[in-house]
Design an enzyme around this catalytic site. Structure first.
Site, PDB file in Angstrom:
ATOM      1  CG  LEU A 140      40.406  42.348  29.491  1.00  0.00           C
ATOM      2  CD1 LEU A 140      42.060  41.867  29.700  1.00  0.00           C
ATOM      3  CD2 LEU A 140      40.025  42.328  28.384  1.00  0.00           C
TER       4      LEU A 140
ATOM      5  CE  LYS B  82      43.965  38.349  39.421  1.00  0.00           C
ATOM      6  NZ  LYS B  82      43.802  37.033  40.149  1.00  0.00           N
TER       7      LYS B  82
ATOM      8  N   GLY C 198      37.932  42.173  42.882  1.00  0.00           N
ATOM      9  CA  GLY C 198      38.558  43.178  41.977  1.00  0.00           C
ATOM     10  C   GLY C 198      38.383  42.891  40.490  1.00  0.00           C
ATOM     11  CB  CYS C 199      37.754  44.534  37.641  1.00  0.00           C
ATOM     12  SG  CYS C 199      35.990  44.710  38.341  1.00  0.00           S
TER      13      CYS C 199
ATOM     14  CG  ASP D 229      39.072  29.260  42.274  1.00  0.00           C
ATOM     15  OD1 ASP D 229      38.009  28.342  42.389  1.00  0.00           O
ATOM     16  OD2 ASP D 229      39.071  30.592  42.209  1.00  0.00           O
TER      17      ASP D 229
END
Length: 447
Positions: A151, A173, A157-158, A270
């Site tokens: 996604l 995640k 990471g992803c 962030d």
């Protein structure tokens, strides 16, 4: 003469009270309610003196008893306060954990399903109050981290789409924690999100780990990130003016919760369009709390400079000063993205970039130029007064001097009148255009 003298003598020998009392046969004298005698005469009576002394002794006894009871109660209170202080000093993390989420939003229902409803999900423990899901089950749910299930992608990471249950789609995640910073972000995010519950903050469902891999499981947001919607293949075509204002309002609500209703206050640090996720109904939720902090102003000596280029406030970048106004600056950049349809940093040449703030500022304050820089997707679809108002809010948020920026609560109050009632604001419109409402057939996982 003798007879008169005899009668007089008989009268003199009679008791005096028989002449004075209207009730000659009373067995005892009656004490009047109000004494007809002077006070001096009453005070000289022995009976009255003894009664006063008795009453004084009773009064002293009652006072001694009252003082004893008050002293005992005060001692108990002091002892209780001392015990609580010692406990909070010895276990500070527990006391802070209980205070981190003080908000009226907590009174509402949870915004994501609890894993206890799904018997097919294998839990192997808990991390604080967060369920730990069997790693093998997560691996299987993501198709062994199949590329087609990705996604999004982050620094460590992803994020993958996963099916943990027939009725439960989630986002997973996957963090590679060979880097100590990744491990720290994992711990920070799990700890924070486990204590936060708000409709505009992503819900944490569980976590897992396997050797150097760390897993965080969230509710799935079917419309992805705001960044994908604005700067992806659709170029914002699904986001009407009213939907964009709704997303801005939801984001401001999430930030207000972090800044004003969490104790200690949470600074996201962030905030950016890729960390604002949209569910099936385009409700916006803040995500990615790996860099968030829970203390106030920071400096370069005690915190590592982090953030994303284009969103970082000038004072944080130059002096390491970090406050809630740093989040307000980032929010202003997101608002400009929604308004102009441009990325926070645009490449002008291979070695040259331009900030959206630098480029837009001169035109945002010029009413004749402002309509020409608005995203073409929404151009001429809004009330010009609303456009000028949003531009003014954005300009205030991205001021170089933090003290000139508004609080996020003030921003929130400015946006509410611009969002239709049907989308969470107070604006009343006769009939919303069909394209304002989301056409996604998927139902959001939250109630």
């Amino acid at each position: 003469m003798k007879t008169k003298l005899l009668l007089l003598l008989l009268m003199l020998h009679k008791p005096i009270w028989t002449l004075a009392s209207p009730y000659p046969f009373a067995s005892s004298p009656q004490v009047p309610l109000f004494s007809p005698f002077p006070n001096s005469m009453s005070a000289s009576s022995p009976g009255i003196v003894m009664g006063a002394e008795q009453r004084q002794m009773d009064s002293h006894k009652k006072m001694v008893i009252a003082i004893a009871i008050a002293s005992t109660s005060l001692g108990a209170v002091i002892l209780s306060v001392l015990c609580i202080w010692i406990y909070h000093t010895k276990y500070p993390s527990k006391s802070k954990g209980k205070n981190v989420q003080r908000s009226d939003a907590e009174k509402g229902p949870a915004s994501a399903p609890t894993l206890s409803k799904f018997s097919s999900i294998k839990l192997v423990g808990t991390k604080g109050c967060v369920p730990i899901i069997d790693y093998k089950q997560i691996e299987k749910a993501t198709g062994n981290y199949k590329e087609s299930n990705i996604l999004g992608e982050g620094g460590f990471g992803c994020v993958y789409k996963a099916h943990l249950d027939d009725n439960l789609e989630v986002a997973v995640k996957k963090l590679h924690c060979e880097n100590p910073c990744a491990e720290q972000e994992f711990e920070n995010e799990v700890e924070l999100l486990s204590k936060i519950q708000h409709p505009n903050v992503i819900s944490l469902l569980g976590c897992s780990s396997n050797e150097a891999t760390r897993i965080i499981v969230y509710e799935l947001m079917h419309n992805g990130s705001l960044e994908t919607q604005l700067h992806g293949p659709s170029h914002g075509s699904a986001l009407t003016w009213h939907l964009r204002m709704k997303i801005a309002l939801d984001t401001a609500r999430g930030l207000k919760y972090l800044h004003e209703h969490c104790y200690p206050a949470v600074i996201h640090r962030d905030l950016k369009s890729s960390n604002i996720l949209l569910d099936a109904k385009f409700n916006a939720k803040l995500s990615d709390f790996g860099l968030a902090i829970t203390n106030g102003t920071q400096n370069k000596n005690n915190i590592k400079l982090s953030g994303t280029l284009g969103y970082v406030a000038p004072e944080y970048l130059l002096d390491g000063k970090l406050t809630d106004k740093s989040d307000v600056y980032a929010f202003g950049v997101v608002l400009l993205e929604l308004l102009l349809g441009k990325k926070p940093v645009e490449k002008l040449a291979p070695a040259q970039c331009q900030s959206i703030v630098t480029w837009a500022m001169p035109q945002l304050t010029d009413r004749s130029k402002l309509p020409n820089i608005v995203d073409p997707v929404i151009k001429d679809t809004m009330d010009p007064k609303h456009l000028y108002q949003v531009a003014a809010v954005a300009v205030l948020c991205v001021q170089p001097e933090p003290s000139y920026r508004p609080l996020i609560a003030d921003v929130l109050h400015s946006l509410i009148p611009l969002v239709p009632v049907e989308l969470g604001g107070t604006l009343k419109v006769a009939q919303l255009p069909q394209q304002v409402l989301p056409a996604n057939p998927h139902e959001d996982s939250s109630p």
